[in-house]
Design a protein around this motif. Structure first.
Motif, mmCIF file in Angstrom:
data_model
loop_
_atom_site.group_PDB
_atom_site.id
_atom_site.type_symbol
_atom_site.label_atom_id
_atom_site.label_comp_id
_atom_site.label_asym_id
_atom_site.label_seq_id
_atom_site.Cartn_x
_atom_site.Cartn_y
_atom_site.Cartn_z
ATOM 1 N N LYS A 164 4.741 10.065 -12.385
ATOM 2 C CA LYS A 164 4.313 9.161 -11.328
ATOM 3 C C LYS A 164 5.293 9.167 -10.153
ATOM 4 O O LYS A 164 4.894 8.944 -9.015
ATOM 5 C CB LYS A 164 4.155 7.739 -11.874
ATOM 6 N N HIS A 165 6.574 9.432 -10.441
ATOM 7 C CA HIS A 165 7.555 9.486 -9.360
ATOM 8 C C HIS A 165 7.281 10.656 -8.420
ATOM 9 O O HIS A 165 7.636 10.625 -7.241
ATOM 10 C CB HIS A 165 8.968 9.622 -9.931
ATOM 11 N N LYS A 166 6.684 11.727 -8.960
ATOM 12 C CA LYS A 166 6.420 12.916 -8.159
ATOM 13 C C LYS A 166 5.044 12.855 -7.492
ATOM 14 O O LYS A 166 4.902 13.204 -6.327
ATOM 15 C CB LYS A 166 6.513 14.172 -9.045
ATOM 16 N N VAL A 167 4.058 12.390 -8.241
ATOM 17 C CA VAL A 167 2.674 12.457 -7.761
ATOM 18 C C VAL A 167 2.329 11.299 -6.833
ATOM 19 O O VAL A 167 1.768 11.503 -5.739
ATOM 20 C CB VAL A 167 1.696 12.496 -8.957
ATOM 21 N N LEU A 168 2.642 10.080 -7.237
ATOM 22 C CA LEU A 168 2.187 8.908 -6.479
ATOM 23 C C LEU A 168 2.758 8.835 -5.058
ATOM 24 O O LEU A 168 2.012 8.539 -4.115
ATOM 25 C CB LEU A 168 2.502 7.626 -7.250
ATOM 26 N N PRO A 169 4.058 9.103 -4.846
ATOM 27 C CA PRO A 169 4.549 9.057 -3.465
ATOM 28 C C PRO A 169 3.879 10.079 -2.558
ATOM 29 O O PRO A 169 3.619 9.797 -1.391
ATOM 30 C CB PRO A 169 6.049 9.345 -3.617
ATOM 31 N N VAL A 170 3.600 11.274 -3.096
ATOM 32 C CA VAL A 170 2.942 12.308 -2.296
ATOM 33 C C VAL A 170 1.526 11.872 -1.937
ATOM 34 O O VAL A 170 1.082 11.987 -0.782
ATOM 35 C CB VAL A 170 2.918 13.648 -3.062
ATOM 36 N N MET A 171 0.805 11.334 -2.918
ATOM 37 C CA MET A 171 -0.554 10.854 -2.666
ATOM 38 C C MET A 171 -0.552 9.721 -1.649
ATOM 39 O O MET A 171 -1.388 9.672 -0.746
ATOM 40 C CB MET A 171 -1.190 10.392 -3.979
ATOM 41 N N ALA A 172 0.400 8.806 -1.811
ATOM 42 C CA ALA A 172 0.462 7.650 -0.905
ATOM 43 C C ALA A 172 0.769 8.082 0.528
ATOM 44 O O ALA A 172 0.177 7.578 1.483
ATOM 45 C CB ALA A 172 1.518 6.667 -1.403
#
Length: 212
Positions: A121-129
């Motif tokens: 989630k640290h890698k995926v969620l910030p990029v998506m956001a």
């Protein structure tokens, strides 16, 4: 307790106010448009104002034992400005002036807690956001930094997929990479977690992730 609620007219905030009143707390709610608030209760005080109104903030916070914020940024891609982040900085100052130390609020797993271990989630969620909701992410970063850099006794619950399903009563909480915490959570259960933090000391000055 005497609890001040911000974001009281929102989908989560309405649950927070109702649950506080059901538990016998005295609630003060700051609302930009009180006409949106149809709840009438002898334990509820409504104050008209917004986060940019320091006088209204002071009136709302004075005498409180705790502040619960159910505020969240707009997810519209067209949204601009940092009204919530700016308001959070003003709120922290007002709470300090009024000697109100307990703050309970919301954020996202896009923001890490020092107790987290490496997690997808640290890698995926910030990029998506950043791609989908860049201004919302800036607002959340600013709001969270204002609180966590202060001397407040805070608990910030990180949520990622709120739903309008009925409350389950099942709440998981913890830190990414340590504890089994999912993503989806009903808004009623999110509110229940926030209210529970009035007396739960496990997550003082921490940002637990929560889910059903």
């Amino acid at each position: 307790m005497r609890v001040t609620v911000f974001g009281a007219t929102g989908a989560i905030g309405r649950h927070v106010v109702q649950q506080l009143l059901d538990a016998g707390h005295q609630v003060t709610a700051l609302a930009r448009n009180p006409d949106k608030f149809t709840l009438n209760h002898p334990g509820l005080t409504l104050i008209t104002g917004q986060l940019s109104d320091r006088t209204a903030l002071t009136k709302a916070v004075t005498g409180a034992d705790a502040v619960i914020s159910a505020l969240g940024p707009s997810l519209k891609r067209s949204a601009t400005g940092t009204q919530l982040a700016d308001g959070a900085r003003t709120l922290v100052t007002v709470m300090d002036e009024q000697k109100v130390t307990r703050f309970i609020g919301l954020a996202t797993p896009s923001l890490a807690d020092p107790r987290d271990k490496p997690h997808w989630k640290h890698k995926v969620l910030p990029v998506m956001a950043k791609l989908m909701f860049p201004n919302a992410l800036r607002e959340l970063e600013g709001m969270t930094a204002a609180v966590t850099s202060s001397d407040l006794d805070y608990t910030i619950a990180r949520i990622s997929n709120p739903t309008n399903k009925p409350a389950t009563g099942s709440i998981k909480s913890g830190f990414l990479g340590h504890d089994k915490v999912g993503s989806a959570m009903t808004r009623a259960d999110i509110a229940a977690f926030l209210v529970s933090q009035l007396t739960d000391t496990r997550y003082q000055r921490a940002m637990p992730a929560i889910s059903n």
